[in-house]
Write an enzyme that holds these catalytic residues in place. Sequence first.
Site, short mmCIF file in Angstrom:
data_model
loop_
_atom_site.label_atom_id
_atom_site.label_comp_id
_atom_site.label_asym_id
_atom_site.label_seq_id
_atom_site.Cartn_x
_atom_site.Cartn_y
_atom_site.Cartn_z
CE1 TYR A 1 43.52 52.54 19.91
CE2 TYR A 1 45.07 53.16 18.18
CZ TYR A 1 43.89 52.55 18.57
OH TYR A 1 43.08 51.94 17.63
CE LYS B 1 42.68 47.89 19.12
NZ LYS B 1 41.25 47.54 19.35
CB THR C 1 44.88 49.89 15.14
OG1 THR C 1 45.55 50.95 14.47
CG2 THR C 1 45.67 49.55 16.40
CG ASP C 2 47.42 51.15 10.45
OD1 ASP C 2 47.01 51.70 11.49
OD2 ASP C 2 47.54 51.77 9.37
CD GLU C 3 47.53 54.57 15.38
OE1 GLU C 3 48.01 54.79 16.50
OE2 GLU C 3 46.74 55.35 14.82
#
Length: 350
Positions: free
Chosen positions: A156, A160, A131-133
């Site tokens: 989260y 990741k 993810t870009d998060e």
Amino acid sequence: MSAKNIIITGGAGFIGSHVVKRFVKNYPDLHIINMDSLTYAGNLENLTEIELAPNYEFIRMDITDSHAVNAFFSSRPIHGVIHLAAESHVDRSIVNPIEFVMTNVVGTVVLLNAYKTFGHTDQGRFYHVSTDEVYGTLGDEGKFTEQTPYQPNSPYSASKASSDHFVRAYYETYHLPIVISNCSNNYGSHQFPEKLLPLMIHNIKNKNPLPVYGKGENVRDWLWVEDHARAIEKIYFEGKVGETYTIGGNNEWKNIDLVYKLCEIMDRKLHRDLGESCKLITFVTDRKGHDFRYAIDASKLEKELGWKPSVAFDQGFEKTIDWYIENKNWLDHVTSGSYTAYYESMYSKG
Ligand code: NAD
Ligand code: DAU
């Protein structure tokens, strides 16, 4: 010669089910094994159109169960892994971080070990879908690239980010052939209605309040899920081993503007007075540590592998809304049972 076995983890979830269907249909010479433990987010109804395909197999397995995973990887040649299984909802990670560490970190390392030990690593790769998060948050300007330093802000995204680091470490330490991609927000059919768009669609249908966090000023970049699946296909086969690719839709929306747009379209489709659904918008307490803005510079993927989004947002958005309206049974099934308890615990306090 027998077909190559590719494991796709998390193939019963939102993005995973689109990826599994694409691979099963496009590659009859590959044997696609969907490995999924069927958590609340996994649903075999997402896969009915390919469940009887001769090159498809479902195996219910928890990726944190190293004995079961190792036994499976040693029971037949495994040529490649496309890893999507995860706990994926930021709000749930704020309530229960440990589950995210277990699946996202431990589960990823269990798979890496199994592939390293038993996999036919010269004939495939370990593709980690992320993810870009992991890059944290942006201000008003700029975009994330593959060079952006990691600065995850939620449990989260921290889980990741950690899994990304393990994948990269297996490349550096053991020369495991890996690729990683970091993508922005996906929209499309079969998304569990805990995430913004299906949750809002479900609530508009039922004339329930539309809980917008804070002032709704946060910005997300939205990508059609099939375009993500297309990028995954390209990166799995053509991406350079050891590399990362960022994926995005070049399509930024403030949450509140997106919800307004959704209300307007839904009023039209449901034959309601224009403006009726917007009245349901309710500003609620902001998410803790809410990242302000995500945006992606996907030029590496575009230049090196010739990928770019194929579907205009207006078109994809209408298609998405139509799907949830037409698939009432799907929405009813996934919002029955434990969904109500989840919804109450998240939203009853405003
Ligand atoms: P999802 O929550 O819809 O699906 C996750 C799937 O993983 C489910 O089928 C679930 O049953 C399975 N799963 C969970 N824990 C498991 C375990 N311990 N063992 C085996 N299976 C397990 O998730 P999604 O939105 O489809 O996301 C898929 C992947 O893509 C995730 O890794 C996520 O981080 C990443 N991602 C998602 C988005 C997005 O917008 N949704 C964007 C970028 C990246
Ligand atoms: O950027 C990629 C990420 O996108 C993925 O890695 C995650 O798995 C995926 O869930 C998604 O994360 P977000 O937190 O951005 O998605 P979500 O749909 O939960 O929220 C989108 C935005 O809408 C966010 O700014 C929070 C806001 N929101 C969300 C919900 C559920 C609301 O205002 N109200 C809500 O009820």
